[in-house]
Design a protein around this motif. Sequence first.
Motif, PDB file in Angstrom:
ATOM      1  N   ASP A 155       0.922  -1.105   0.105  1.00 24.05           N
ATOM      2  CA  ASP A 155      -0.058   0.113  -0.095  1.00 24.05           C
ATOM      3  C   ASP A 155       0.997   1.240   0.120  1.00 24.05           C
ATOM      4  N   ILE A 156       0.723   2.078  -1.018  1.00 28.90           N
ATOM      5  CA  ILE A 156       1.789   3.264  -1.186  1.00 28.90           C
ATOM      6  C   ILE A 156       1.542   4.204  -0.050  1.00 28.90           C
ATOM      7  N   ASP A 157       0.357   4.466   0.489  1.00 30.78           N
ATOM      8  CA  ASP A 157      -0.012   5.435   1.562  1.00 30.78           C
ATOM      9  C   ASP A 157       0.858   5.003   2.897  1.00 30.78           C
ATOM     10  N   ILE A 158       0.711   3.633   3.131  1.00 29.65           N
ATOM     11  CA  ILE A 158       1.303   3.065   4.152  1.00 29.65           C
ATOM     12  C   ILE A 158       2.815   3.135   4.188  1.00 29.65           C
ATOM     13  N   LEU A 159       3.122   2.785   3.108  1.00 26.45           N
ATOM     14  CA  LEU A 159       4.714   2.611   2.792  1.00 26.45           C
ATOM     15  C   LEU A 159       5.282   4.196   2.781  1.00 26.45           C
ATOM     16  N   SER A 160       4.526   5.035   1.980  1.00 25.18           N
ATOM     17  CA  SER A 160       5.234   6.196   2.183  1.00 25.18           C
ATOM     18  C   SER A 160       5.334   6.955   3.461  1.00 25.18           C
ATOM     19  N   ALA A 161       4.068   6.853   4.268  1.00 29.46           N
ATOM     20  CA  ALA A 161       4.293   7.334   5.607  1.00 29.46           C
ATOM     21  C   ALA A 161       5.425   6.847   6.418  1.00 29.46           C
ATOM     22  N   ASN A 162       5.780   5.648   6.079  1.00 28.95           N
ATOM     23  CA  ASN A 162       7.107   5.212   7.151  1.00 28.95           C
ATOM     24  C   ASN A 162       8.192   5.461   6.479  1.00 28.95           C
ATOM     25  N   ILE A 163       8.272   5.731   5.245  1.00 30.97           N
ATOM     26  CA  ILE A 163       9.714   5.982   4.387  1.00 30.97           C
ATOM     27  C   ILE A 163       9.810   7.327   4.777  1.00 30.97           C
ATOM     28  N   LYS A 164       8.730   8.137   4.736  1.00 31.72           N
ATOM     29  CA  LYS A 164       8.919   9.630   4.915  1.00 31.72           C
ATOM     30  C   LYS A 164       9.628   9.996   6.122  1.00 31.72           C
ATOM     31  N   TYR A 165       9.033   9.274   7.096  1.00 26.98           N
ATOM     32  CA  TYR A 165       9.406   9.343   8.584  1.00 26.98           C
ATOM     33  C   TYR A 165      10.969   9.470   8.609  1.00 26.98           C
ATOM     34  N   HIS A 166      11.417   8.419   8.062  1.00 27.46           N
ATOM     35  CA  HIS A 166      12.875   8.205   7.977  1.00 27.46           C
ATOM     36  C   HIS A 166      13.778   9.427   7.168  1.00 27.46           C
ATOM     37  N   ILE A 167      12.909   9.706   5.991  1.00 24.42           N
ATOM     38  CA  ILE A 167      13.890  10.558   5.208  1.00 24.42           C
ATOM     39  C   ILE A 167      13.733  11.838   5.889  1.00 24.42           C
ATOM     40  N   ASP A 168      12.680  12.554   6.810  1.00 20.98           N
ATOM     41  CA  ASP A 168      12.615  13.497   7.307  1.00 20.98           C
ATOM     42  C   ASP A 168      13.622  13.479   8.474  1.00 20.98           C
ATOM     43  N   GLU A 169      13.701  12.533   9.141  1.00 22.17           N
ATOM     44  CA  GLU A 169      14.790  12.291  10.278  1.00 22.17           C
ATOM     45  C   GLU A 169      16.105  12.376   9.721  1.00 22.17           C
ATOM     46  N   ILE A 170      16.434  11.643   8.720  1.00 19.76           N
ATOM     47  CA  ILE A 170      17.953  11.765   8.199  1.00 19.76           C
ATOM     48  C   ILE A 170      18.157  13.107   7.233  1.00 19.76           C
ATOM     49  N   THR A 171      17.209  13.436   6.440  1.00 18.11           N
ATOM     50  CA  THR A 171      17.328  14.723   5.534  1.00 18.11           C
ATOM     51  C   THR A 171      18.570  14.268   4.740  1.00 18.11           C
ATOM     52  N   PRO A 172      18.291  13.071   3.728  1.00 18.87           N
ATOM     53  CA  PRO A 172      19.611  12.783   2.977  1.00 18.87           C
ATOM     54  C   PRO A 172      19.595  13.704   1.636  1.00 18.87           C
ATOM     55  N   ASP A 173      20.954  13.634   1.249  1.00 20.95           N
ATOM     56  CA  ASP A 173      21.215  14.666  -0.027  1.00 20.95           C
ATOM     57  C   ASP A 173      20.831  13.514  -1.244  1.00 20.95           C
ATOM     58  N   VAL A 174      20.933  12.363  -1.076  1.00 27.14           N
ATOM     59  CA  VAL A 174      20.519  11.496  -2.236  1.00 27.14           C
ATOM     60  C   VAL A 174      19.743  10.356  -1.737  1.00 27.14           C
ATOM     61  N   ILE A 175      18.936  10.075  -2.381  1.00 31.09           N
ATOM     62  CA  ILE A 175      18.071   8.725  -2.116  1.00 31.09           C
ATOM     63  C   ILE A 175      18.580   7.636  -3.404  1.00 31.09           C
ATOM     64  N   ILE A 176      18.581   6.251  -2.960  1.00 32.15           N
ATOM     65  CA  ILE A 176      18.548   5.239  -4.090  1.00 32.15           C
ATOM     66  C   ILE A 176      18.008   4.197  -3.888  1.00 32.15           C
ATOM     67  N   THR A 177      17.094   3.672  -4.567  1.00 35.50           N
ATOM     68  CA  THR A 177      16.201   2.644  -4.534  1.00 35.50           C
ATOM     69  C   THR A 177      16.080   1.848  -5.950  1.00 35.50           C
ATOM     70  N   PHE A 178      15.171   0.907  -6.030  1.00 36.80           N
ATOM     71  CA  PHE A 178      14.985   0.306  -7.386  1.00 36.80           C
ATOM     72  C   PHE A 178      14.218   0.961  -8.320  1.00 36.80           C
ATOM     73  N   ASP A 179      14.166   0.330  -9.528  1.00 33.73           N
ATOM     74  CA  ASP A 179      13.353   1.136 -10.593  1.00 33.73           C
ATOM     75  C   ASP A 179      12.028   0.516 -10.736  1.00 33.73           C
ATOM     76  N   ARG A 180      11.175   0.964 -11.861  1.00 31.41           N
ATOM     77  CA  ARG A 180      10.024   0.486 -12.067  1.00 31.41           C
ATOM     78  C   ARG A 180      10.002  -0.880 -12.268  1.00 31.41           C
ATOM     79  N   HIS A 181      10.771  -1.501 -12.861  1.00 35.00           N
ATOM     80  CA  HIS A 181      10.836  -3.110 -12.927  1.00 35.00           C
ATOM     81  C   HIS A 181      11.400  -3.797 -11.870  1.00 35.00           C
ATOM     82  N   GLY A 182      11.893  -3.157 -10.750  1.00 37.52           N
ATOM     83  CA  GLY A 182      12.462  -3.695  -9.687  1.00 37.52           C
ATOM     84  C   GLY A 182      13.747  -4.815  -9.747  1.00 37.52           C
TER      85      GLY A 182
END
Length: 236
Positions: A155-182
């Motif tokens: 669920d994007i809403d649940i996932l986004s809320a959890n990830i955004k919490y850590h992003i706001d805490e860390i305030t990174p300059d760069v985020i790296i993750t998977f692409d649309r094909h995984g």
Amino acid sequence: MWLLDWLSGFIYNRLFGWKLPDDEPTSQLSWGWFVPIIILIYITAYILASISLYIFCLITHLPGNFASKRVPGTAMIIIAHPDDEVMFFGPILHNLRRLGWRVKLLCVTTGNHYGHGDIRIKELNKSWMLMGFNSKSAVIIDHKDLKDDPMIKWDIDILSANIKYHIDEITPDVIITFDRHGISGHFNHISLYECIATLQRNLELPRHCTAYRLYTVSLSRKYRCFLDMIISVTES
């Protein structure tokens, strides 16, 4: 000699639907070696060029990514399961550490799809330390609605809320993750791309933060090892 005769006849038969006469003298069949010799030369040249480029990259530490083009800051790697950090992000992590970046790892699940979550948590911590990072810089979310399952998109809403919490805490300059094909087609991986893309589209990432993604290649390229170096360096 007879092997070359047979090989040339086989290739002509496959490519053009006909074969060289069996009773023709060997001396007159020399022109039939042309195709296999050209193929052999091409393959040899490609292998030698790929090995040379691979060695050059090792010697010069050619990163081929953003890390060498920016002032070192804080990078946040977002993965779905323990072992993703090694299987998919190993070279990136190596370059980030070598170039002096501060690296934070955010893992969504414990990898408990087969009931081995406790073991995989320990493996993640040990892997992270073996790569030269502090174990405190790796965090696992482990939310009850974000289960490890290759056939489930989170669920994007649940996932986004959890990830955004850590992003706001860390305030990174760069985020790296998977692409649309995984990369491997894993739905959990794809969900991470959709999550970060949504946050970026909604302007919910820090202003100074840039999001990057891995690049999924075809199955044939995945197993070429160093033979894929020419294509990879060219595309980077």
